[in-house]
Design an enzyme around this catalytic site. Structure first.
Site, PDB file in Angstrom:
ATOM      1  N   CYS A  86       0.829  -1.193   0.000  1.00  0.00           N
ATOM      2  CA  CYS A  86       0.000   0.000   0.000  1.00  0.00           C
ATOM      3  C   CYS A  86       0.867   1.247   0.000  1.00  0.00           C
ATOM      4  CB  CYS A  86      -0.905   0.005   1.231  1.00  0.00           C
ATOM      5  SG  CYS A  86      -1.794  -1.536   1.496  1.00  0.00           S
TER       6      CYS A  86
ATOM      7  N   ASP B  91      -2.965  -9.553   7.516  1.00  0.00           N
ATOM      8  CA  ASP B  91      -1.747  -9.444   8.326  1.00  0.00           C
ATOM      9  C   ASP B  91      -1.728  -8.108   9.056  1.00  0.00           C
ATOM     10  OD1 ASP B  91      -1.424  -8.100   5.882  1.00  0.00           O
ATOM     11  OD2 ASP B  91       0.726  -8.430   5.813  1.00  0.00           O
TER      12      ASP B  91
ATOM     13  N   ILE C  43      12.369  -9.582 -20.180  1.00  0.00           N
ATOM     14  CA  ILE C  43      12.544  -8.557 -21.205  1.00  0.00           C
ATOM     15  C   ILE C  43      13.634  -9.006 -22.163  1.00  0.00           C
ATOM     16  CG2 ILE C  43      13.483  -6.257 -21.637  1.00  0.00           C
ATOM     17  CD1 ILE C  43      11.961  -5.192 -19.351  1.00  0.00           C
TER      18      ILE C  43
ATOM     19  N   SER D  80      11.138 -11.639  -7.147  1.00  0.00           N
ATOM     20  CA  SER D  80      12.322 -11.171  -7.856  1.00  0.00           C
ATOM     21  C   SER D  80      13.563 -11.818  -7.255  1.00  0.00           C
ATOM     22  CB  SER D  80      12.422  -9.636  -7.745  1.00  0.00           C
ATOM     23  OG  SER D  80      13.721  -9.174  -8.065  1.00  0.00           O
ATOM     24  N   GLY D  81      14.604 -11.969  -8.077  1.00  0.00           N
ATOM     25  CA  GLY D  81      15.878 -12.508  -7.599  1.00  0.00           C
ATOM     26  C   GLY D  81      16.816 -11.468  -7.045  1.00  0.00           C
TER      27      GLY D  81
END
Length: 617
Positions: free
Chosen positions: A2, A96, A287, A359-360
């Site tokens: 948020c 949560d 990409i 993501s890595g």
């Protein structure tokens, strides 16, 4: 995930209008709901992106059952279900958010030590009249604040604080020097004078009655972690267990999710673990470029086929990128030398119906993937050089730059000119983009003498937070600077520009603590990220491990001299005319880049283009 806002001010008559303006500036972060709470001098605002419990019961600001605490929160707490079971509270939702509030009611600010995840939290205590701001251990989620005679303000983004009217958009000259040195501004400063960032793993409290601000750390990445001696086989098994656990925690969501897949070691590991842990087919996004030298598409395809993912390949041409570049830069809340790549992949990921992606990011910092790890190890072995007379070292440095012109030689020459070798300064020089001599020419104001990116340990290891292992010291330096102030900040602002939540398993603090405690010999990257690769052999095939390291980057060098030339040149000329820049020096730097000067690469130019766009927005 948020956006949060708040002000405490006795000088702002229409707080509702202020909070509405701040919320509006964060509308991209939370398209699903908006809320505000106002009482006396306090006003809190919230924009919601629903990920856990999509019902209206997750509305914020959220008031505790006892009525004492009011909270706004951004992020995800991954262990909220186990916390919920341990805390007796009259829950009204499955979020949560409410679990955080329940923990606060029971334990107060000490509750943050129990939270595992990425978060920025603000809690107003109506009884004690104190506001507490909290940021997660690794600084995945941003949180900014300001405090002046008009009042105290906080927000998930700089632009929302500017919209509050409490502070003006005035560039800090000292922060500008930091930006030119490191393509970002190091925490707690920002490029805007009088706006600050709450450091990671920090509790900041504001007491309105005295207008006093205090801070305390609840976790310290620089502490000396200890582990019981393990064999290498046991270490590999633990790394694997912790990594899979980190990925599994981040798969809890009530919305469709996917993953960014570059085809490198880190993202391939994340996708492989997701494929084993998830009950649904994983959606992956990559990409690719027309310039084959920069395209990682074939590696990503290999991993996607290996794990049977629903793979999406984003074909990107310079024309297509240029079309979207203004929007990408407009989304940049705080400028840095990175970001548009994440903006592009986030845009397509969101358009495919995905609300959360893994993501890595962070694998290089934790497992020694960058060249700087080996470079710092080499410098440590070369300390005898600094016992030579200074004039001789200066001559050697000049000879090196003449023999091999370029950025690396210029940095080594500057290092040789120091009175002695220090880890701190060697690291800072290694990470500098523009060197002080270049910056001194670009600006009409003097440079501050202090230029270290962090208040770091002394190299002898006698400080309180001493890491005995060199690689761990480099890891922490990387995580506290480049990763937190460039990669994580850009990932947040560019993904949230599309209301896409990005989760980063390598930022799991339990995994980080374990790896930092290991001796250098177990994790030295004699081959790319050896410990990680050895721990996940089934996820990381030879084809991926031994491919050329490219990173998730665009072919900027080529584009800036061709398709993006006029775009960049227009902004460079605008920047050159702004104080405190020396117009001719800025234009000269641009010309040196265009002529192929090896000491002026694209990474020295692109941050200037970004700065020009941001300062004129």
């Amino acid at each position: 995930m948020c956006g949060i806002n708040g002000i405490i001010s006795s000088h702002t008559p229409d707080k509702q209008a202020v909070i509405q303006r701040m919320n509006q500036r964060l509308s991209h972060r939370g398209p699903d709901d908006e809320g505000q709470w106002i009482e006396g001098p306090v006003a809190l605002g919230h924009r919601r992106l629903s990920i856990i419990d999509l019902s209206a019961a997750g509305h914020q600001p959220m008031v505790s059952a006892c009525g004492r605490y009011v909270m706004v929160y951004n992020g995800e707490v991954y262990n909220f279900q186990s916390l919920r079971q341990s805390i007796n509270y009259p829950y009204q939702s499955n979020t949560d958010s409410e679990v955080i509030l329940a923990a606060w009611v029971r334990y107060g600010k000490a509750s943050v030590k129990q939270l595992e995840g990425m978060f920025a939290i603000a809690v107003w205590d109506k009884q004690e009249q104190v506001l507490t701001l909290v940021r997660d251990r690794m600084g995945v989620k941003p949180l900014y604040w300001c405090n002046n005679g008009q009042g105290f303000g906080f927000s998930s983004e700089v632009r929302a604080l500017l919209a509050s009217g409490l502070v003006e958009k005035e560039i800090s000259e000292s922060a500008l020097v930091d930006y030119l040195r490191y393509q970002t501004v190091q925490t707690p400063a920002t490029l805007v004078k009088d706006i600050y960032m709450v450091p990671p793993a920090t509790l900041l409290q504001y007491f309105p009655n005295s207008q006093h601000v205090s801070t305390e750390n609840y976790w310290d990445i620089r502490q000396q972690y200890t582990v019981v001696p393990h064999t290498y086989e046991e270490v590999k098994a633990t790394v694997r267990q912790l990594f899979f656990k980190a990925v599994e925690k981040r798969l809890v969501a009530d919305v469709p999710f996917g993953a960014f897949l570059s085809g490198g070691i880190d993202s391939s590991a994340v996708v492989g673990a997701m494929a084993q842990l998830s009950t649904h087919q994983v959606k992956t996004f990559n990409i690719s470029f027309a310039e084959e030298a920069f395209s990682e598409a074939k590696y990503a395809r290999h991993i996607a086929q290996m794990h049977g993912t629903d793979h999406h390949e984003i074909k990107l041409s310079p024309d297509h990128f240029l079309e979207h570049l203004p929007a990408a830069l407009k989304a940049m809340d705080h400028p840095s030398g990175d970001g548009p790549n994440t903006w592009m992949v986030s845009k397509v990921t969101k358009a495919a119906g995905i609300d959360m992606a893994l993501s890595g990011l962070g694998g290089d910092e934790v497992f020694g993937g960058y060249a700087i790890f080996k470079r710092m190890a080499q410098l440590e072995k070369m300390q005898a050089l600094w016992r030579l007379p200074l004039p001789l070292r200066k001559v050697a440095g000049k000879a090196l730059t003449n023999l091999r012109p370029g950025v690396a030689s210029a940095k080594m020459a500057d290092l040789l000119a120091l009175p002695g070798y220090e880890f701190n300064k060697a690291y800072a020089f290694s990470r500098q983009v523009l060197m002080d001599k270049q910056i001194g020419e670009l600006l009409t104001v003097p440079l501050p003498s202090e230029h270290l990116p962090v208040a770091w340990l002394n190299q002898n290891g006698t400080a309180k937070h001493a890491h005995n292992q060199l690689l761990s010291r480099v890891s922490v330096a990387e995580m506290e600077t480049y990763m937190q102030t460039v990669l994580l900040r850009d990932s947040d602002q560019m993904s949230m520009a599309h209301a896409l939540e990005l989760r980063v398993p390598f930022m799991d603090h339990q995994l980080i603590e374990f790896v930092l405690a290991l001796p250098d010999g177990m994790k030295f990257p004699v081959t790319p990220k050896k410990l990680l690769v050895d721990s996940l052999p089934d996820l990381l095939p030879h084809y991926i491990v031994n491919r050329p390291k490219m990173g998730f980057v665009f072919p900027w060098e080529h584009w800036l001299k061709n398709e993006l030339h006029s775009y960049a040149q227009e902004r460079i000329h605008k920047l050159a005319q702004q104080p405190p820049f020396n117009q001719q020096a800025v234009l000269n730097l641009w010309e040196q880049f265009l002529k192929g000067n090896p000491a002026v690469t694209f990474s020295r130019i692109w941050p200037l283009v970004v700065l020009a766009e941001w300062s004129n927005s």
